[in-house]
Design a protein around this motif. Sequence first.
Motif, PDB file in Angstrom:
ATOM      1  N   VAL A   1       0.759  -1.152  -0.086  1.00  0.00           N
ATOM      2  CA  VAL A   1       0.069  -0.076   0.086  1.00  0.00           C
ATOM      3  C   VAL A   1       1.079   1.308   0.151  1.00  0.00           C
ATOM      4  CG1 VAL A   1      -1.612   1.330   1.349  1.00  0.00           C
ATOM      5  CG2 VAL A   1      -1.874  -1.106   1.111  1.00  0.00           C
ATOM      6  N   ASP A   2       1.799   1.320   0.807  1.00  0.00           N
ATOM      7  CA  ASP A   2       2.782   2.578   1.030  1.00  0.00           C
ATOM      8  C   ASP A   2       3.460   2.689  -0.445  1.00  0.00           C
ATOM      9  OD1 ASP A   2       1.928   2.893   3.404  1.00  0.00           O
ATOM     10  OD2 ASP A   2       3.541   1.933   4.365  1.00  0.00           O
TER      11      ASP A   2
ATOM     12  N   MET B   1      -6.182  -1.315  -5.106  1.00  0.00           N
ATOM     13  CA  MET B   1      -5.622  -1.824  -3.669  1.00  0.00           C
ATOM     14  C   MET B   1      -5.921  -0.729  -2.975  1.00  0.00           C
ATOM     15  SD  MET B   1      -4.013  -4.157  -2.054  1.00  0.00           S
ATOM     16  CE  MET B   1      -4.728  -3.748  -0.455  1.00  0.00           C
ATOM     17  N   VAL B   2      -5.326   0.465  -3.143  1.00  0.00           N
ATOM     18  CA  VAL B   2      -5.359   1.462  -2.133  1.00  0.00           C
ATOM     19  C   VAL B   2      -6.556   2.302  -1.666  1.00  0.00           C
ATOM     20  CG1 VAL B   2      -3.054   2.024  -2.534  1.00  0.00           C
ATOM     21  CG2 VAL B   2      -4.488   3.293  -3.693  1.00  0.00           C
ATOM     22  N   ALA B   3      -7.423   1.956  -2.965  1.00  0.00           N
ATOM     23  CA  ALA B   3      -8.953   2.614  -2.472  1.00  0.00           C
ATOM     24  C   ALA B   3      -9.644   1.456  -1.854  1.00  0.00           C
ATOM     25  CB  ALA B   3      -9.654   2.936  -3.839  1.00  0.00           C
ATOM     26  N   CYS B   4      -9.522   0.349  -1.799  1.00  0.00           N
ATOM     27  CA  CYS B   4     -10.116  -0.624  -0.999  1.00  0.00           C
ATOM     28  C   CYS B   4      -9.614  -0.554   0.441  1.00  0.00           C
ATOM     29  CB  CYS B   4     -10.040  -2.093  -1.649  1.00  0.00           C
ATOM     30  SG  CYS B   4     -10.713  -3.298  -0.699  1.00  0.00           S
ATOM     31  N   PHE B   5      -8.271  -0.391   0.467  1.00  0.00           N
ATOM     32  CA  PHE B   5      -7.696  -0.443   1.699  1.00  0.00           C
ATOM     33  C   PHE B   5      -8.381   0.862   2.825  1.00  0.00           C
ATOM     34  CE2 PHE B   5      -4.427   0.805   4.675  1.00  0.00           C
ATOM     35  CZ  PHE B   5      -4.015  -0.533   5.293  1.00  0.00           C
ATOM     36  N   LEU B   6      -8.486   1.933   1.973  1.00  0.00           N
ATOM     37  CA  LEU B   6      -8.999   3.170   2.559  1.00  0.00           C
ATOM     38  C   LEU B   6     -10.454   3.025   3.160  1.00  0.00           C
ATOM     39  CD1 LEU B   6      -8.211   6.294   3.451  1.00  0.00           C
ATOM     40  CD2 LEU B   6      -9.500   6.731   1.490  1.00  0.00           C
ATOM     41  N   THR B   7     -11.100   2.448   2.351  1.00  0.00           N
ATOM     42  CA  THR B   7     -12.523   2.557   2.478  1.00  0.00           C
ATOM     43  C   THR B   7     -13.140   1.130   3.322  1.00  0.00           C
ATOM     44  OG1 THR B   7     -12.844   1.738   0.369  1.00  0.00           O
ATOM     45  CG2 THR B   7     -12.928   4.133   0.742  1.00  0.00           C
ATOM     46  N   ARG B   8     -13.800   0.407   2.464  1.00  0.00           N
ATOM     47  CA  ARG B   8     -14.278  -0.737   2.936  1.00  0.00           C
ATOM     48  C   ARG B   8     -13.370  -1.898   3.806  1.00  0.00           C
ATOM     49  NH1 ARG B   8     -14.657  -4.814  -1.084  1.00  0.00           N
ATOM     50  NH2 ARG B   8     -13.727  -3.752  -3.026  1.00  0.00           N
ATOM     51  N   GLY B   9     -12.188  -2.051   2.949  1.00  0.00           N
ATOM     52  CA  GLY B   9     -11.390  -2.948   3.245  1.00  0.00           C
ATOM     53  C   GLY B   9     -10.830  -2.871   4.685  1.00  0.00           C
TER      54      GLY B   9
END
Length: 501
Positions: A339-340, A359-367
């Motif tokens: 992610v970083d 990857m990063v959008a899912c991580f920030l939100t619902r993930g």
Amino acid sequence: MTKVASVIHWFRLDLRLHDNLALRNAINEAENRKQILRPIYVIDPDIKNRVGCNRLRFLFQSLKNLDTSLRKINTRLYVIKGKAIECLPKLFDEWHVKFLTLQVDIDADLVKQDEVIEEFCEANNIFVVKRMQHTVYDFNSVVKKNNGSIPLTYQKFLSLVSDVQVKDIIQISKGVSDECKASDYDSQGYDIPSLEEFGVNESELSECKYPGGESEGLKRLDVYMAKKQWVCNFEKPKSSPNSIEPSTTVLSPYISHGCLSAKLFYHKLKQVENGSKHTLPPVSLMGQLMWREFYYTAGSGTENFDKMVGNSVCTQIPWKKNDAHLKAWAEGKTGYPFVDAIMRQLKQEGWIHHLARHMVACFLTRGDLWISWEEGAKVFEDFLLDYDWSLNAGNWMWLSASAFFYKYYRVYSPVAFGKKTDKDGLYIRKYVPELKKYPSEFIYEPWKAPKGVQKTAGCIIGEGYPNRIVDHDKVHKDNIQKMNAAYKVNKEKKAMKRPRQ
Ligand code: FAD
């Protein structure tokens, strides 16, 4: 002495000469009536508060290229510094403007601004010509064909455009005559300002991987269209999010700024595909262009498309604010190397692969972080070279399972996903250099490395590289439950709104 009237073409997201009907209309009008032609670009000094340094550099490079091309046809770009709604009415008066051409844009801020300018034009007998030239299809006609509502699925969109003939693109064939040149043609007051004037020190920016401008955009298009086999075999899901060199075209910054016409891209793709066996939408390269058309159509017909509240296509989800987590995500300091690395590539280069965005959008939100997609979209607006109002909002809604995509239980793993295409983490080693010497075994999960290994690799987790801000294995399961609950509430609300039989 009566003043000679002026004709204006107002460049915005159409920074090109090819496929620019609005510009050609302006040139023809000036030539036919022997009036002064002034192609303008308005730059708001506030832009530096909304647009990151890399995109600003891309924009300025594009303006320089546009000015050079305009000079080749005996005119120039007049750059005006100020807010359009404040400075244009004054200039229109001073220049005795009688005819204005521009392209139709759908970004909500541009739409509001255009309404004010058009009202002024109407009150002052200025004839306005607007052309739809940022997309392959006329999105208003697509919505009309769908009985006034936006197509909510990609397949529906494709069926609506399947029988639409896409017209050939136009070119500006001849130069502008001297009679149409203004007396202030050489005035430096309208020159393109330097980046320094906008507070950007170019020497502090990273190396420019994707220089702006129509010439660069056309060159890049030619390079990719020459790879016939590659185009015909293109399948987006099979391209890699973490290759060191991009595995897709990176035409997006050029298309978003209008340096490259989407319609030209369409025609070139058709030529390459013609007579050859090729992949199909949604995974083909043509399919990618159609995603753009799909989101434009959705964005044009949906009020508050870039917001959750008041947006009819967006599921209402009770996201939480967490400034510390948002900052860690935006700066590439979440403690999850994949992610970083993606967030750092975005900040440095202004472009990341589509699946890296996933990857990063899912991580920030619902993930993982349970932060609103609107916050993520703002960070992308700042960093992306290809930032585009409707594509950014539409894709953020998709990834957060707020609209268009509803399989919220399918969550990207920040550990497993990147390994599929880069098991040794070469991409991570490039963008997160503090982990460069980590053994491949631990490159995606450095917190698992024994202290001795961390020491040998020269980076202790929690000191040289952050600890994980969340535990993915735990939070993503909790978040699936929260999504489930939010979907239920939305379903119940919808049912209550439906008229009773
Ligand atoms: P290629 O795969 O080579 O595709 C060719 C062209 O098709 C692109 O240049 C682009 O114009 C269009 N395209 C490709 N994928 C998509 C897509 N999913 N949606 C719409 N159009 C697409 N794209 C932007 O141009 N601007 C944005 O602001 C933007 N924000 C995004 C935000 C998120 C959260 C996500 C997941 C995606 C976003 N995208 C955005 C879409 C997509 O990621 C980029 O268009 C693509 O990665 C650009 O790289 P490329 O030119 O190599 O694409």
